[in-house]
Scaffold this active site. Structure first.
Site, PDB file in Angstrom:
ATOM      1  N   ASP A  63       0.799  -1.242   0.000  1.00  0.00           N
ATOM      2  CA  ASP A  63       0.000   0.000   0.000  1.00  0.00           C
ATOM      3  C   ASP A  63       0.831   1.292   0.000  1.00  0.00           C
ATOM      4  OD1 ASP A  63      -1.318  -2.304   1.280  1.00  0.00           O
ATOM      5  OD2 ASP A  63      -3.042  -0.983   1.512  1.00  0.00           O
ATOM      6  N   GLU A  84      -4.122   1.997  -3.525  1.00  0.00           N
ATOM      7  CA  GLU A  84      -5.435   2.529  -3.130  1.00  0.00           C
ATOM      8  C   GLU A  84      -5.346   3.743  -2.209  1.00  0.00           C
ATOM      9  OE1 GLU A  84      -8.212   0.708  -0.698  1.00  0.00           O
ATOM     10  OE2 GLU A  84      -6.852   0.544   0.991  1.00  0.00           O
ATOM     11  N   ASN A  85      -4.186   3.966  -1.567  1.00  0.00           N
ATOM     12  CA  ASN A  85      -4.027   5.125  -0.688  1.00  0.00           C
ATOM     13  C   ASN A  85      -3.007   6.118  -1.226  1.00  0.00           C
ATOM     14  OD1 ASN A  85      -4.205   2.647   1.772  1.00  0.00           O
ATOM     15  ND2 ASN A  85      -5.782   4.210   1.556  1.00  0.00           N
ATOM     16  N   ASN A 144     -10.640  -1.097  -0.667  1.00  0.00           N
ATOM     17  CA  ASN A 144     -11.854  -0.405  -0.235  1.00  0.00           C
ATOM     18  C   ASN A 144     -11.845   1.098  -0.524  1.00  0.00           C
ATOM     19  OD1 ASN A 144      -9.796  -0.828   1.884  1.00  0.00           O
ATOM     20  ND2 ASN A 144     -11.049   0.588   3.057  1.00  0.00           N
ATOM     21  N   HIS A 145     -10.666   1.685  -0.777  1.00  0.00           N
ATOM     22  CA  HIS A 145     -10.613   3.122  -1.090  1.00  0.00           C
ATOM     23  C   HIS A 145     -10.662   3.411  -2.597  1.00  0.00           C
ATOM     24  CE1 HIS A 145     -10.158   4.823   2.900  1.00  0.00           C
ATOM     25  NE2 HIS A 145      -9.311   3.852   3.191  1.00  0.00           N
ATOM     26  N   HIS A 157      -6.968  -7.890  -0.214  1.00  0.00           N
ATOM     27  CA  HIS A 157      -7.060  -6.672   0.578  1.00  0.00           C
ATOM     28  C   HIS A 157      -8.027  -6.940   1.721  1.00  0.00           C
ATOM     29  CE1 HIS A 157      -6.090  -2.427   0.714  1.00  0.00           C
ATOM     30  NE2 HIS A 157      -7.323  -2.200   1.110  1.00  0.00           N
ATOM     31  N   HIS A 171      -3.769  -3.889   3.072  1.00  0.00           N
ATOM     32  CA  HIS A 171      -4.812  -3.164   3.794  1.00  0.00           C
ATOM     33  C   HIS A 171      -4.464  -2.832   5.239  1.00  0.00           C
ATOM     34  CE1 HIS A 171      -8.709  -1.583   4.983  1.00  0.00           C
ATOM     35  NE2 HIS A 171      -8.817  -2.498   5.906  1.00  0.00           N
ATOM     36  N   HIS A 222      -1.564  -2.296   6.552  1.00  0.00           N
ATOM     37  CA  HIS A 222      -0.419  -1.374   6.551  1.00  0.00           C
ATOM     38  C   HIS A 222       0.703  -1.799   7.488  1.00  0.00           C
ATOM     39  CE1 HIS A 222      -2.848   2.253   4.775  1.00  0.00           C
ATOM     40  NE2 HIS A 222      -3.029   1.135   4.121  1.00  0.00           N
TER      41      HIS A 222
HETATM   42 FE   LIG Z   1      -7.598  -0.607   2.455  1.00  0.00          FE
END
Ligand SMILES: [Fe+2]
Length: 265
Positions: free
Chosen positions: A8, A39-40, A67-68, A157, A182, A184
């Site tokens: 991530d 995603e982040n 999810n983001h 994730h 996810h 992290h």
């Molecule tokens: Fe996530």
């Protein structure tokens, strides 16, 4: 064949540390295929087309999300612009395959390297402690029936270690790697399962570690201490790149080794 999976990428500190390190890792480790969870990447929330270009320019083949994925509206249109059989950049950004049918974008990508080596990347999302989605186990089964490549990398994730470990065993011998994202936080459990699938519960964040999973720690502490709402901002300090390096047989897709990597400033 060697695959680098970068965990991530979080905000500009994550992009900066990845930019700083990825070139020498790709050269020194003779990496053939690069996959990255993005995603982040945009300020900790989602990814934009411009930022995805920045990451592709570093030599990344496929970007995964989670999810983001819908946080940045422009990405939704960008994903919708890609035809299923396209190999252009918007088609090489994937979202979890077990989202509701009809959701924008695609849950897997199948392509080939310039030397002809075929590969596929699948993105899945867990269901434990996360928003509801279709069953990632059955969706993986369905995708594996249609994917022709032998080298297959799965980004799961998910929040729960148990769900990720279960998926590792479920797909052992059927895919090259199951790598978690996810949470992290990199886990020290990388191994090759008996069937030849490389596994790590969470590859960890590529971002600021002077933080609470990427966010300014004072803001997260205030949330825990008071329960009051407040805007989360990405932290800046102690950026590190977290990744997994997998060596596998390009013909069979069977993994030989998996190595955990973390590189700081
Ligand atoms: Fe996530």
């Amino acid at each position: 064949m060697r695959i680098l999976f970068v965990g991530d990428v979080f905000g500009s500190p994550g992009r900066r540390i990845v930019r700083e390190h990825i070139g020498h890792v790709l050269d020194s480790q003779n990496v053939d295929l690069v996959v990255m969870n993005a995603e982040n990447a945009a300020g900790g929330f989602g990814v934009t087309p411009a930022i995805s270009d920045e990451l592709f320019d570093l030599g990344v083949h496929v970007l995964t999300t989670g999810n983001h994925v819908w946080d940045k509206k422009e990405l939704i249109e960008y994903l919708q612009s890609a035809a299923a059989d396209s190999h252009e950049r918007p088609r090489r950004i994937i979202r979890p395959a077990n989202y509701v049918a009809g959701t924008p974008g695609y849950g897997f990508y199948e392509g080939a390297l310039p030397n002809g080596q075929a590969y596929a990347v699948i993105n899945l999302q867990g269901r434990v402690f996360m928003h509801s989605s279709d069953d990632p186990f059955r969706v993986a089964d369905a995708l594996l029936k249609q994917i022709k490549a032998k080298v297959i990398l799965v980004d799961l994730h998910a929040e729960a270690t148990s769900e990720k470990i279960a998926m590792g065993w479920y797909l052992d011998g059927r895919v090259t790697a199951v790598l978690g994202t996810h949470t992290h936080v990199p886990t020290a459990d990388e191994r090759v399962l008996p069937g030849g699938t490389a596994y790590q519960t969470d590859v960890g964040m590529s971002g600021p570690y002077d933080s609470v999973i990427g966010v300014e720690k004072e803001l997260v502490l205030a949330r825990f201490l008071t329960g009051m709402p407040g805007k989360f901002e990405p932290a800046r300090g102690d950026a590190r790149m977290s990744a997994a390096l997998i060596e596998c047989d390009g013909g069979t897709g069977r993994a030989y080794s998996v190595q955990r990597i973390q590189l700081g400033e």
